[in-house]
Design a protein around this motif. Structure first.
Motif, short mmCIF file in Angstrom:
data_model
loop_
_atom_site.label_atom_id
_atom_site.label_comp_id
_atom_site.label_asym_id
_atom_site.label_seq_id
_atom_site.Cartn_x
_atom_site.Cartn_y
_atom_site.Cartn_z
N SER A 413 -75.98 -17.22 -36.17
CA SER A 413 -76.15 -16.23 -35.10
C SER A 413 -77.45 -15.45 -35.28
O SER A 413 -77.94 -14.83 -34.32
N ALA A 414 -78.02 -15.46 -36.49
CA ALA A 414 -79.29 -14.76 -36.71
C ALA A 414 -80.41 -15.35 -35.87
O ALA A 414 -81.38 -14.64 -35.54
N ILE A 415 -80.31 -16.62 -35.48
CA ILE A 415 -81.37 -17.25 -34.68
C ILE A 415 -81.41 -16.68 -33.27
O ILE A 415 -82.46 -16.20 -32.82
N PRO A 416 -80.30 -16.70 -32.50
CA PRO A 416 -80.37 -16.07 -31.17
C PRO A 416 -80.62 -14.57 -31.25
O PRO A 416 -81.29 -14.00 -30.37
N LEU A 417 -80.11 -13.91 -32.29
CA LEU A 417 -80.38 -12.47 -32.42
C LEU A 417 -81.86 -12.21 -32.69
O LEU A 417 -82.42 -11.22 -32.22
N ALA A 418 -82.50 -13.12 -33.44
CA ALA A 418 -83.94 -12.98 -33.68
C ALA A 418 -84.73 -13.19 -32.38
O ALA A 418 -85.76 -12.54 -32.16
N LEU A 419 -84.27 -14.10 -31.54
CA LEU A 419 -84.91 -14.29 -30.23
C LEU A 419 -84.78 -13.04 -29.38
O LEU A 419 -85.73 -12.65 -28.67
N ILE A 420 -83.63 -12.41 -29.45
CA ILE A 420 -83.44 -11.15 -28.71
C ILE A 420 -84.38 -10.08 -29.25
O ILE A 420 -84.96 -9.30 -28.48
N TRP A 421 -84.55 -10.03 -30.58
CA TRP A 421 -85.49 -9.07 -31.16
C TRP A 421 -86.91 -9.33 -30.64
O TRP A 421 -87.62 -8.38 -30.27
N PHE A 422 -87.33 -10.59 -30.59
CA PHE A 422 -88.68 -10.89 -30.13
C PHE A 422 -88.86 -10.50 -28.66
O PHE A 422 -89.92 -10.01 -28.26
N GLU A 423 -87.81 -10.68 -27.87
CA GLU A 423 -87.88 -10.26 -26.47
C GLU A 423 -87.99 -8.74 -26.36
O GLU A 423 -88.63 -8.22 -25.45
N SER A 424 -87.38 -8.02 -27.32
CA SER A 424 -87.51 -6.55 -27.30
C SER A 424 -88.95 -6.13 -27.60
O SER A 424 -89.42 -5.11 -27.09
N LEU A 425 -89.66 -6.89 -28.43
CA LEU A 425 -91.07 -6.61 -28.66
C LEU A 425 -91.90 -6.88 -27.41
O LEU A 425 -92.80 -6.10 -27.06
N LYS A 426 -91.58 -7.96 -26.72
CA LYS A 426 -92.31 -8.28 -25.48
C LYS A 426 -92.04 -7.24 -24.41
O LYS A 426 -92.88 -7.01 -23.53
N ALA A 427 -90.87 -6.59 -24.47
CA ALA A 427 -90.54 -5.55 -23.49
C ALA A 427 -91.41 -4.31 -23.66
O ALA A 427 -91.42 -3.43 -22.79
N LEU A 428 -92.13 -4.21 -24.77
CA LEU A 428 -93.05 -3.09 -24.97
C LEU A 428 -94.26 -3.19 -24.05
O LEU A 428 -94.92 -2.18 -23.78
N GLN A 429 -94.56 -4.41 -23.60
CA GLN A 429 -95.72 -4.59 -22.72
C GLN A 429 -95.48 -3.88 -21.39
O GLN A 429 -94.40 -3.99 -20.82
N PRO A 430 -96.47 -3.12 -20.90
CA PRO A 430 -96.32 -2.49 -19.59
C PRO A 430 -96.08 -3.55 -18.52
O PRO A 430 -96.55 -4.69 -18.62
N ASN A 431 -95.33 -3.16 -17.49
CA ASN A 431 -95.02 -4.09 -16.40
C ASN A 431 -96.30 -4.59 -15.75
O ASN A 431 -97.17 -3.82 -15.39
N ARG A 432 -96.42 -5.92 -15.61
CA ARG A 432 -97.66 -6.52 -15.08
C ARG A 432 -97.93 -6.07 -13.65
O ARG A 432 -99.06 -5.78 -13.28
N THR A 433 -96.86 -5.99 -12.85
CA THR A 433 -97.05 -5.59 -11.45
C THR A 433 -97.57 -4.17 -11.36
O THR A 433 -98.48 -3.86 -10.60
#
Length: 465
Positions: A413-433
């Motif tokens: 389960s650490a693999i999908p949870l790590a993917l979720i963590w990486f998506e949380s880092l990407k969510a730091l990016q300001p909205n492109r629109t």
């Protein structure tokens, strides 16, 4: 240059395209009907299992261990304080003898290893007989989980408003909640402290936010990144409050057990008995990324590298998070996104993240489903849900097997949870629109665009205020 880009695109895109197609294929299986039906089935099954298990343990503790076995450890810590045995609070033999005398029968040992002030918190509950005290704790934990789930409205307003009942059922049906209620763990309190702290930070009550987050010292490994991020975001008031509360709690600990008792606590966490009984003996319950790495190594290597993974995992995660924040320097970054990424990094890289502690991923998943809905988030969340439920099954299947076959017991389960963590880092990016719209406004404006020397964090007070 154009030709080089095209060659690179031809080389890279097939792999990305295949992964995207595979993810979308899996996502197509997550239909609205299944999302409504399956959590209800899991909830009914978990309630039935929890009831049967609790009744069996209450009637005969020697069968499967004491009723709420992890709560027994905390209750024992509070009980030993009431007896005045604070100097021997972390002695395993004294704790086990106390538990056998309190329950009147032989039970599996539940070791109290939390900071000393936690024992003071449980002391009032230790005034009650263990069975009644456990029932009170079970009701308090269930109520706290429901309240914290409903409080997620500030992180995922759309999901909570439109699908409140579905969200509550899905949370209650999760294996992490089953583990919290079945074992009597206090992870729901840590989740509540995180959510309250984030909410106070967003509303600019910095002092109280730091104070509330400081209460998470009950499980230090789950709040250790908080002061680093407060310092990085220049929220000095919250940082001062966090440090003050932690100092107060450690002062209470010092008053309870003295300097020798604090030394015993630290020695317990770094001793061979703890490494064997908890870190390795309960490794099958761990779901963090360091635990996955350790589980995939040969046993001889794992025992040698375990201390390295324990001490280096969180610093590595902290370094990644701080570098990511540094890359966004000068951009408008949402405060919620910063703290969701901090929470995700803490949980992913914690060397001691048991199944029940994975409850910290619930606000992360709901936030991402609200702000960055994608097939990857839905598939990773579903995969984590299923794999966490399979932990005891895989453990039983791997018990008689030698390495490397025994790696089926690894915390996958650490693999999908790590993917979720990486998506949380990407969510730091300001909205492109929003960024494109802002650029267009600036181009059409007669005023020059201001240059900010430091990153502006939405919802965060400025330094010195």
């Amino acid at each position: 240059m154009w030709g080089t880009r095209r060659v690179k695109a031809v080389l890279v895109e097939p792999g990305k395209l295949s992964a995207a197609l595979f993810t979308r294929k899996l996502d197509s299986l997550i239909t609205p009907d299944r999302v409504r039906i399956y959590p209800r089935i899991f909830l009914a099954a978990s309630l039935l299992g929890l009831t049967i298990s609790s009744l069996v343990r209450v009637m005969d503790p020697t069968v499967q261990g004491a009723f709420l076995p992890d709560y027994l450890a905390h209750w024992s810590g509070g009980g030993l304080l009431l007896l005045g045995d604070s100097t021997d609070l972390y002695d395993p033999e004294i704790q086990h003898e106390f538990q056998k005398n309190a329950l009147g029968t032989e039970v599996d040992f539940s070791w109290f290893v939390s900071p000393p002030f936690v024992a003071a918190f449980y002391a009032p509950l230790a005034l009650l007989p263990y069975g009644l005290s456990g029932l009170v704790w079970l009701i308090l934990s269930a109520s706290l989980i429901v309240c914290t789930t409903l409080s997620l409205k500030s992180l995922a307003p759309g999901l909570i408003l439109r699908k409140r009942s579905l969200v509550v059922i899905a949370v209650l049906a999760s294996p992490v909640v089953f583990e919290i209620l079945g074992s009597g763990q206090d992870s729901a309190f840590i989740l509540a402290a995180w959510l309250a702290g984030i909410r106070l930070l967003i509303s600019r009550h910095s002092f109280w936010a730091g104070a509330v987050l400081g209460l998470g010292l009950a499980k230090p490994q789950l709040v250790v990144l908080v002061p680093l991020v407060l310092l990085a975001t220049r929220n000095y008031r919250a940082l001062a409050a966090f440090v003050a509360v932690c100092a107060l709690l450690m002062g209470i600990s010092l008053g309870i057990v003295g300097g020798e008792g604090l030394y015993q606590w630290v020695a317990t966490l770094s001793g061979p008995l703890y490494l064997d009984h908890v870190q390795q003996g309960q490794a099958w319950k761990m779901v963090g990324l360091p635990s996955l790495v350790q589980a995939l190594l040969p046993p001889a290597w794992g025992s040698v590298l375990a201390p390295v993974l324990t001490t280096s995992a969180l610093p590595v995660g902290a370094g990644i998070l701080l570098l990511w924040l540094h890359r966004l320097r000068g951009q408008l970054v949402e405060a919620q996104a910063i703290w969701i990424a901090t929470l995700a990094t803490t949980a992913t890289f914690s060397p001691h993240l048991a199944t029940y502690d994975a409850v910290l991923f619930i606000p992360i998943i709901l936030y991402l489903l609200q702000r960055r809905p994608s097939p990857l988030i839905r598939v990773a969340s579903t995969a984590a849900f299923i794999l966490l439920w399979m932990v005891p099954v895989l453990h039983l299947a791997a018990a008689p097997l030698p390495w490397p076959l025994a790696v089926i017991d690894a915390p996958w389960s650490a693999i999908p949870l790590a993917l979720i963590w990486f998506e949380s880092l990407k969510a730091l990016q300001p909205n492109r629109t929003e960024s494109l719209a802002s650029s267009k406004v600036n181009r059409n404006s007669a005023q020059p665009r201001p240059v900010k020397p430091v990153p502006k964090i939405e919802g965060q007070p400025e330094a010195g205020r």
